[in-house]
Design a protein around this motif. Structure first.
Motif, PDB file in Angstrom:
ATOM      1  N   GLN A  53     -78.979  16.986  -4.089  1.00 49.74           N
ATOM      2  CA  GLN A  53     -79.192  18.155  -3.234  1.00 49.74           C
ATOM      3  C   GLN A  53     -80.085  17.834  -2.026  1.00 49.74           C
ATOM      4  N   ASN A  57     -78.223  16.803   1.792  1.00 50.89           N
ATOM      5  CA  ASN A  57     -78.434  17.811   2.834  1.00 50.89           C
ATOM      6  C   ASN A  57     -79.091  17.238   4.082  1.00 50.89           C
ATOM      7  N   ASP A  63     -74.340  23.443   9.971  1.00 51.21           N
ATOM      8  CA  ASP A  63     -73.224  24.344   9.690  1.00 51.21           C
ATOM      9  C   ASP A  63     -72.264  23.799   8.631  1.00 51.21           C
ATOM     10  N   ARG A  64     -72.659  22.743   7.922  1.00 52.30           N
ATOM     11  CA  ARG A  64     -71.808  22.129   6.891  1.00 52.30           C
ATOM     12  C   ARG A  64     -72.479  22.223   5.531  1.00 52.30           C
ATOM     13  N   ASN A  65     -71.652  22.118   4.514  1.00 58.72           N
ATOM     14  CA  ASN A  65     -72.138  22.103   3.147  1.00 58.72           C
ATOM     15  C   ASN A  65     -71.273  21.139   2.352  1.00 58.72           C
TER      16      ASN A  65
END
Length: 92
Positions: A53, A57, A63-65
């Motif tokens: 995680q 990140n 704007d991405r995941n």
């Protein structure tokens, strides 16, 4: 180890915990270096103490995941021992 010195008596795949934890990590450079020239590759994450995680990140645009299928991840046996000794209910 000061809190759980009993971990020193544990074995990981036949070797002592200390030998297992001090073994140098596997270098993945040769396995991934062919990807560096691919235009669709924009970043890589070395997953360390912050886990998937936190480390993943850091390289993703705001704007991405990402979705990670934890059922497809096979942690090394030493991590199961550490989790058990730390009494964590879930992987970290």
């Amino acid at each position: 180890m000061a809190q759980r010195s009993d971990i020193l008596g544990e074995k990981v795949e036949g070797e002592s915990f200390l030998d297992a934890i001090l073994r140098p990590h596997r270098c993945y450079y040769q396995a991934v270096r062919g990807l560096f020239s691919r235009p669709e590759l924009h970043g890589m994450a070395h997953i360390t103490g912050g886990g998937i995680q936190d480390n993943l990140n850091r390289i993703l645009p705001a704007d991405r995941n990402a979705a990670i299928d934890l059922a497809a991840v096979r942690p090394l046996p030493i991590f199961a021992l550490i989790r058990r000794m730390a009494m964590w209910a879930t992987p970290r």
